[in-house]
Design an enzyme around this catalytic site. Structure first.
Site, PDB file in Angstrom:
ATOM      1  N   TRP A 127       0.817  -1.222   0.000  1.00  0.00           N
ATOM      2  CA  TRP A 127       0.000   0.000   0.000  1.00  0.00           C
ATOM      3  C   TRP A 127       0.845   1.264   0.000  1.00  0.00           C
ATOM      4  CZ3 TRP A 127      -0.333  -4.110   3.288  1.00  0.00           C
ATOM      5  CH2 TRP A 127       0.328  -4.011   4.496  1.00  0.00           C
ATOM      6  N   GLU A 180      -5.163   0.533   6.261  1.00  0.00           N
ATOM      7  CA  GLU A 180      -5.262   1.000   7.646  1.00  0.00           C
ATOM      8  C   GLU A 180      -6.343   0.234   8.407  1.00  0.00           C
ATOM      9  OE1 GLU A 180      -3.321   2.730   9.327  1.00  0.00           O
ATOM     10  OE2 GLU A 180      -2.072   3.642   7.782  1.00  0.00           O
ATOM     11  N   LEU A 202      -9.611 -12.581   9.236  1.00  0.00           N
ATOM     12  CA  LEU A 202      -9.070 -11.317   9.752  1.00  0.00           C
ATOM     13  C   LEU A 202      -9.752 -10.903  11.059  1.00  0.00           C
ATOM     14  CD1 LEU A 202      -8.621  -8.941   6.678  1.00  0.00           C
ATOM     15  CD2 LEU A 202      -6.875  -9.537   8.325  1.00  0.00           C
ATOM     16  N   GLY A 203     -10.971 -11.419  11.274  1.00  0.00           N
ATOM     17  CA  GLY A 203     -11.684 -11.082  12.511  1.00  0.00           C
ATOM     18  C   GLY A 203     -12.243  -9.666  12.513  1.00  0.00           C
ATOM     19  N   TYR A 247      -7.956   8.039  14.399  1.00  0.00           N
ATOM     20  CA  TYR A 247      -6.675   7.546  13.891  1.00  0.00           C
ATOM     21  C   TYR A 247      -6.719   7.362  12.364  1.00  0.00           C
ATOM     22  CZ  TYR A 247      -3.207   4.402  12.236  1.00  0.00           C
ATOM     23  OH  TYR A 247      -2.227   3.859  11.456  1.00  0.00           O
ATOM     24  N   ASP A 256      -1.693   6.055  17.102  1.00  0.00           N
ATOM     25  CA  ASP A 256      -1.986   4.668  17.470  1.00  0.00           C
ATOM     26  C   ASP A 256      -1.088   4.263  18.645  1.00  0.00           C
ATOM     27  OD1 ASP A 256       0.517   4.327  16.399  1.00  0.00           O
ATOM     28  OD2 ASP A 256      -0.047   2.758  14.973  1.00  0.00           O
TER      29      ASP A 256
END
Ligand code: SF4
Length: 347
Positions: free
Chosen positions: A27, A40, A83-84, A123, A141
Site C-alpha cells: 500500500w 489502515e 481477519l476477525g 486515527y 496509534d
C-alpha cells in the site's frame, strides 16, 4: 526541555529516518487513498505480514470503491474471513456507499469529512488525510503513544483516553508543514521496528536517541505505562463437525451481535463429554454412529474468550435445522470465523 520543544525536535529526524528506512509495503507503492484506507482498516487488529495477502486478494476482487460499494455481504465476509472484527468489513462497504452517494465516488480529502464515514475514527481519518493528501493532522496509534511517551519521559497511562487526547493535541501543535504523511508513518514505523512494544527498544538504531528522556534516564522499562487491563467474559463451547456422506452441517449466525451473519459449525454453549453427544444430537433430531474428539481451541475476542472443544460425528441422516454442504463449498463460499477454522481443518 519543555515537552513541546522536544516534540518539535523529533520532526526532522523522524522524517529523514523514515524516508531512508521505510519498509516496502504493497500500500506504499502509490498514494492511492482507497488503498491506504483499506490497509489502515486491515492493520487495526492484524500484523503487517498477515495483512499483505488479504490486501492483495481484496483489491484483486474489489479494485475500486465502486466495486466495494456493490459487493454482496457474503462475498465481502468471505474476503475478510480469518481477519476477525468483521464489522470493519461491513463498515468499509457502508462507507463506500456513502462515498458513492455524497462524494461522487471520490474519497474525501479532509480529516473532518473522513471522520464522518462509517468505521473511520480519529486515527484512520488522520492516517488517510495525512498520508494520501499531506494534511497536517496526527494519526495516533499505540506505536505513536509509546514513542512519544518515551521521548518526553511521560509516566501517564497510555491506555487512558485522556492521555491519548493530550498527546494528540500536542502532536497537532508540532505537526510539520511538509511531509506530514512521512512524519506520521515514521512515528508509527519507529514504534513498530525500533521503539518496540515487547522487549528492549533498539535505542542505538533510533534517530531520537540524542533527545529521548526515557533513554537518557534509563526509564525504557517503566515507560510506557499501561494500567488498564481488559476483563474478558469466558465462555465454553462444544463444536460439532457433523458428517453425512460427503456433506457437513453448518448454520448461519444471527444477523446482529458477535460474528453476525457468518457461518459456523453447530455448537452448544458448554463443554460436553463424549458420552453426552447422543443427547445433544437428539435435540437436533439426529443420531450418530461414530464420533471422535478433534481437538480444543482457545479463541480471544476483544471482550470474550471462547474455550472450545470439538467432535467429529458421523450421523445417520440430515435435518432441516442446518445447511448441509460439501467441503469444497465450505472452503470457497461460506465465511467461517477464525474461531471455527481449527475445526474446519479437521473436515
Ligand atoms: Fe524509543 Fe530508545 Fe528511541 Fe527513546 S531512544 S524513542 S526509547 S528507541
Amino acid at each position: 526541555m519543555e515537552e513541546i520543544e522536544l516534540m518539535k525536535k523529533m520532526r526532522n529526524p523522524i522524517i529523514e529516518w523514515y524516508q531512508k528506512n521505510k519498509r516496502e509495503l504493497p500500500w506504499r507503492k502509490e498514494k492511492n487513498p482507497y488503498h491506504i484506507w483499506l490497509s489502515e482498516i486491515m492493520l487495526q487488529q492484524t500484523r503487517i505480514e498477515a495483512v499483505k495477502q488479504y490486501y492483495e486478494r481484496f483489491l484483486k476482487q474489489l479494485p475500486t470503491i465502486d466495486d466495494l460499494a456493490k459487493v454482496e455481504e457474503e462475498d465481502l465476509l468471505k474476503l475478510w474471513e480469518g481477519l476477525g472484527y468483521y464489522n470493519r468489513a461491513r463498515n468499509l462497504k457502508k462507507a463506500a456507499q456513502v462515498i458513492q452517494e455524497k462524494y461522487n465516488g471520490q474519497m474525501p480529502k479532509h480529516y473532518n469529512e473522513l471522520i464522518e464515514l462509517p468505521g473511520i475514527g480519529e486515527y484512520t481519518a488522520g492516517a488517510i488525510s495525512s498520508i494520501a493528501y499531506d494534511e497536517p493532522v496526527p494519526a495516533v496509534d499505540g506505536n505513536v503513544l509509546r514513542v512519544v511517551s518515551r521521548l518526553i519521559g511521560s509516566k501517564k497511562d497510555i491506555l487512558d483516553s485522556k492521555t491519548k487526547k493530550e498527546f494528540t493535541q500536542k502532536l497537532k501543535e508540532v505537526m510539520p508543514k511538509k511531509y506530514t504523511g512521512d512524519f506520521n508513518e515514521g512515528l508509527m514505523e519507529l514504534g513498530e521496528v525500533v521503539c518496540i512494544p515487547n522487549g528492549e527498544p533498539l535505542c542505538e538504531k533510533c534517530p531520537l536517541q540524542e533527545i529521548c528522556v526515557a533513554k537518557k534516564e534509563n526509564l525504557t522499562e517503566e515507560i510506557p505505562v499501561r494500567k488498564q487491563k481488559i476483563k474478558r467474559r469466558k465462555e465454553e463451547k462444544t463444536v460439532f463437525l457433523l458428517e453425512f456422506e460427503d456433506k457437513i452441517a453448518i448454520r448461519k449466525r444471527e444477523n446482529t451481535g458477535l460474528l453476525a451473519n457468518m457461518y459456523e459449525f453447530p455448537n452448544v454453549n458448554k463443554k460436553i463429554a463424549r458420552k453426552e453427544i447422543e443427547t445433544i444430537l437428539q435435540n437436533w433430531c439426529l443420531t450418530g454412529n461414530y464420533n471422535e474428539k478433534i481437538g480444543t481451541h482457545h479463541h480471544i475476542f476483544s471482550h470474550i474468550e471462547w474455550d472450545m472443544i470439538g467432535y467429529k460425528v458421523q450421523v445417520d441422516s440430515i435435518n432441516k435445522e442446518f445447511i448441509w454442504v460439501n467441503k469444497e463449498e465450505i472452503l470457497k463460499k461460506y465465511p467461517i470465523p477464525g474461531a471455527f477454522v481449527p475445526f474446519r481443518e479437521k473436515m
